[in-house]
Enzyme design. Structure first.
Site, PDB file in Angstrom:
ATOM      1  N   LEU A   1     -50.588  -0.301  13.637  1.00 15.67           N
ATOM      2  CA  LEU A   1     -50.427  -1.040  12.345  1.00 15.67           C
ATOM      3  C   LEU A   1     -49.365  -0.497  11.528  1.00 15.67           C
ATOM      4  O   LEU A   1     -49.550  -0.596  10.041  1.00 15.67           O
ATOM      5  CB  LEU A   1     -51.818  -1.186  11.421  1.00 15.67           C
ATOM      6  CG  LEU A   1     -53.168  -1.907  11.990  1.00 15.67           C
ATOM      7  CD1 LEU A   1     -54.171  -1.916  11.197  1.00 15.67           C
ATOM      8  CD2 LEU A   1     -52.700  -3.238  12.710  1.00 15.67           C
TER       9      LEU A   1
ATOM     10  N   ARG B   1     -42.551  -0.152  12.524  1.00 14.30           N
ATOM     11  CA  ARG B   1     -41.564   0.155  13.465  1.00 14.30           C
ATOM     12  C   ARG B   1     -40.420  -0.903  13.621  1.00 14.30           C
ATOM     13  O   ARG B   1     -40.660  -1.907  13.948  1.00 14.30           O
ATOM     14  CB  ARG B   1     -42.295   0.412  14.853  1.00 14.30           C
ATOM     15  CG  ARG B   1     -43.375   1.393  14.477  1.00 14.30           C
ATOM     16  CD  ARG B   1     -44.154   1.666  16.015  1.00 14.30           C
ATOM     17  NE  ARG B   1     -44.724   0.292  16.697  1.00 14.30           N
ATOM     18  CZ  ARG B   1     -45.665  -0.356  16.190  1.00 14.30           C
ATOM     19  NH1 ARG B   1     -46.630   0.082  15.274  1.00 14.30           N
ATOM     20  NH2 ARG B   1     -45.923  -1.600  17.020  1.00 14.30           N
TER      21      ARG B   1
ATOM     22  N   CYS C   1     -38.794  -4.451 -19.393  1.00 17.04           N
ATOM     23  CA  CYS C   1     -39.984  -3.742 -19.784  1.00 17.04           C
ATOM     24  C   CYS C   1     -39.689  -2.983 -21.128  1.00 17.04           C
ATOM     25  O   CYS C   1     -38.727  -2.676 -21.639  1.00 17.04           O
ATOM     26  CB  CYS C   1     -40.388  -2.811 -18.860  1.00 17.04           C
ATOM     27  SG  CYS C   1     -39.353  -1.390 -18.643  1.00 17.04           S
TER      28      CYS C   1
ATOM     29  N   LEU D   1     -63.076 -11.631  11.588  1.00  8.40           N
ATOM     30  CA  LEU D   1     -62.887 -11.393  10.037  1.00  8.40           C
ATOM     31  C   LEU D   1     -61.795 -12.707   9.585  1.00  8.40           C
ATOM     32  O   LEU D   1     -61.895 -12.847   8.222  1.00  8.40           O
ATOM     33  CB  LEU D   1     -62.134  -9.959  10.219  1.00  8.40           C
ATOM     34  CG  LEU D   1     -61.538  -9.642   8.748  1.00  8.40           C
ATOM     35  CD1 LEU D   1     -62.742  -9.583   7.531  1.00  8.40           C
ATOM     36  CD2 LEU D   1     -60.846  -8.227   8.779  1.00  8.40           C
TER      37      LEU D   1
ATOM     38  N   ASP E   1     -58.079  -3.034  20.541  1.00  8.57           N
ATOM     39  CA  ASP E   1     -56.696  -2.873  20.708  1.00  8.57           C
ATOM     40  C   ASP E   1     -56.454  -1.455  20.465  1.00  8.57           C
ATOM     41  O   ASP E   1     -55.195  -1.045  20.598  1.00  8.57           O
ATOM     42  CB  ASP E   1     -56.147  -3.988  20.029  1.00  8.57           C
ATOM     43  CG  ASP E   1     -56.546  -5.543  20.307  1.00  8.57           C
ATOM     44  OD1 ASP E   1     -56.930  -5.379  21.715  1.00  8.57           O
ATOM     45  OD2 ASP E   1     -56.496  -6.341  19.411  1.00  8.57           O
TER      46      ASP E   1
ATOM     47  N   HIS F   1     -34.825   1.210 -13.135  1.00 10.96           N
ATOM     48  CA  HIS F   1     -34.863  -0.141 -13.160  1.00 10.96           C
ATOM     49  C   HIS F   1     -33.611  -0.520 -13.042  1.00 10.96           C
ATOM     50  O   HIS F   1     -32.492  -0.125 -13.340  1.00 10.96           O
ATOM     51  CB  HIS F   1     -35.809  -0.466 -14.416  1.00 10.96           C
ATOM     52  CG  HIS F   1     -37.241   0.080 -14.358  1.00 10.96           C
ATOM     53  ND1 HIS F   1     -38.089  -0.760 -15.163  1.00 10.96           N
ATOM     54  CD2 HIS F   1     -37.916   0.689 -13.589  1.00 10.96           C
ATOM     55  CE1 HIS F   1     -39.231   0.011 -14.938  1.00 10.96           C
ATOM     56  NE2 HIS F   1     -39.004   0.678 -13.930  1.00 10.96           N
TER      57      HIS F   1
ATOM     58  N   GLU G   1     -31.992  -3.042 -14.756  1.00 13.47           N
ATOM     59  CA  GLU G   1     -31.189  -3.037 -15.937  1.00 13.47           C
ATOM     60  C   GLU G   1     -30.594  -1.662 -16.097  1.00 13.47           C
ATOM     61  O   GLU G   1     -29.270  -1.844 -16.605  1.00 13.47           O
ATOM     62  CB  GLU G   1     -32.253  -3.304 -17.309  1.00 13.47           C
ATOM     63  CG  GLU G   1     -32.953  -4.779 -17.325  1.00 13.47           C
ATOM     64  CD  GLU G   1     -34.323  -4.577 -16.523  1.00 13.47           C
ATOM     65  OE1 GLU G   1     -35.188  -5.098 -17.202  1.00 13.47           O
ATOM     66  OE2 GLU G   1     -34.442  -3.682 -15.621  1.00 13.47           O
TER      67      GLU G   1
ATOM     68  N   CYS H   1     -36.725  -0.483 -20.370  1.00 11.51           N
ATOM     69  CA  CYS H   1     -35.410  -1.287 -20.153  1.00 11.51           C
ATOM     70  C   CYS H   1     -34.893  -1.597 -21.586  1.00 11.51           C
ATOM     71  O   CYS H   1     -33.655  -1.707 -21.871  1.00 11.51           O
ATOM     72  CB  CYS H   1     -35.559  -1.961 -19.013  1.00 11.51           C
ATOM     73  SG  CYS H   1     -35.826  -1.499 -17.772  1.00 11.51           S
TER      74      CYS H   1
ATOM     75  N   THR I   1     -55.598 -17.427  21.352  1.00 15.46           N
ATOM     76  CA  THR I   1     -55.042 -15.956  21.141  1.00 15.46           C
ATOM     77  C   THR I   1     -54.809 -14.822  22.198  1.00 15.46           C
ATOM     78  O   THR I   1     -54.165 -14.044  22.141  1.00 15.46           O
ATOM     79  CB  THR I   1     -55.715 -15.148  19.833  1.00 15.46           C
ATOM     80  OG1 THR I   1     -56.835 -14.848  20.380  1.00 15.46           O
ATOM     81  CG2 THR I   1     -55.755 -16.324  18.803  1.00 15.46           C
TER      82      THR I   1
END
Length: 366
Positions: A207, A210, A78, A303, A203, A53, A55, A87, A164
């Site tokens: 997803l 890159r 934490c 959607l 399409d 972490h 810290e 930590c 679109t």
């Protein structure tokens, strides 16, 4: 009492935390600065889950100079054992004098307990410095730990007249290269990228992340979970989603029909339906159980419209290209006709950025 140097040091800690923007999933992005008076003697940030972490990294950098210092950290330290030790114990062992943190950890295993343990050890603790900036840096983690759900970010791209694609579906490319690269960075910081089966069929998207470097496009070593909402399990087995590696999750009405996908190593899960469609509230809840902090949705008008109507979108990334496609073009989102302007969905502008000729708006529902 908070000083100008305190603000300077916390701002530096936030900048360090941001270095883990695309790598810490499912952990929060955390930065830490250790100062002796107004001299910084150590700093660090959390790079990825399972590693030290912020810290601990900063304490290692400070070495013997860590005693009697002030520690600036963007999230409450934490106090529980996870993949790494607490930590809080490291800070106490290093004999620091003061800890300033930006925001309380919403994790029930930590919330308030880290600060209390430090106080019990005689360490001065102050909180709330640059809290808004720290919350925004970990907006998904904060929401998931508080509500069990990811921060839902909907990405859309449109022409000046709100279209679109052309009427024949042609949409590559409305926006320019800079905007498309920007989308890659939003994917990289997301725990998951979600779309609908309609987009997969139309399409065949990858997803994946890159990112371009020196004129070459390279696939990121870590990939977000890719999620497909597919009520009737119509996703083709030869979709590019499956050819690029990384985890894919198909959410469907009847998971028993997904044996062939399971043999391919694809996760298929059943989700309750409502009015013949997947229950989107159940979808979002399930992704929270998958430890998804930030969910990026890249989907079509159906959607996208359902998510907006259901009040499930926390933030809208809207890319606007300086083009006119005409009234025959495809609409941005599918929404019911309004009879009163007062019923229109409203947004506040959280940010505006120019990306060469395009503009990206960050919008949040009112």
């Amino acid at each position: 009492m908070i000083t100008d140097f305190d603000r300077f040091a916390m701002n530096r800690a936030l900048a360090l935390a941001a270095r883990g923007l695309e790598t810490t999933h499912p952990n929060p992005r955390v930065g830490c600065v250790i100062a002796q008076g107004q001299k910084i003697v150590g700093e660090g940030w959390h790079e990825r889950a399972g590693e030290a972490h912020a810290e601990v990294v900063a304490l290692r950098a400070a070495g013997d100079q860590a005693a009697r210092t002030t520690v600036y950290v963007t999230l409450e330290p934490c106090s529980h054992f996870g993949r790494t030790p607490p930590c809080v114990e490291a800070l106490i062992a290093a004999r620091v004098s003061r800890v300033v943190f930006a925001v309380q950890d919403p994790n029930p295993q930590v919330r308030g307990q880290g600060a209390e343990a430090l106080r019990q050890a005689g360490i001065v603790v102050e909180s709330g410095l640059m809290e808004a900036e720290a919350v925004d840096l970990n907006i998904g983690f904060m929401k998931r730990m508080t509500y069990g759900r990811p921060w839902v970010r909907l990405k859309l791209a449109m022409s000046l007249d709100g279209r679109t694609a052309l009427s024949n579906g042609a949409s590559q490319w409305i926006t320019g290269e800079a905007a498309r690269t920007d989308v890659q960075h939003w994917r990289a910081r997301s725990s998951a990228v979600m779309t609908g089966v309609g987009t997969v069929l139309a399409d065949d998207p990858r997803l994946d992340v890159r990112l371009s470097s020196d004129a070459t496009e390279q696939r990121s070593a870590w990939q977000p979970l890719r999620v497909v909402l597919d009520t009737r399990l119509r996703t083709p087995a030869d979709s590019r989603l499956f050819a690029t590696g990384g985890d894919v999750l198909i959410l469907t009405a009847d998971a028993s029909r997904g044996a062939a996908f399971a043999e391919m190593g694809v996760n298929v899960e059943g989700i309750p339906t409502s009015a013949g469609r997947l229950d989107l509230n159940a979808v979002i809840d399930r992704l929270g159980e998958w430890d998804v902090n930030e969910l990026l949705v890249e989907a079509g008008p159906t959607l996208s419209g359902e998510l907006l109507r259901g009040g499930l979108v926390d933030e809208l990334l809207l890319y606007v290209a300086p083009k006119l496609l005409g009234p025959q073009g495809l609409p941005l989102v599918d929404l019911p006709e309004l009879s009163d302007l007062q019923d229109a969905l409203g947004f506040t502008v959280a940010g505006v950025q120019r990306l060469e000729d395009d503009i990206r708006l960050r919008l949040r529902p009112r």
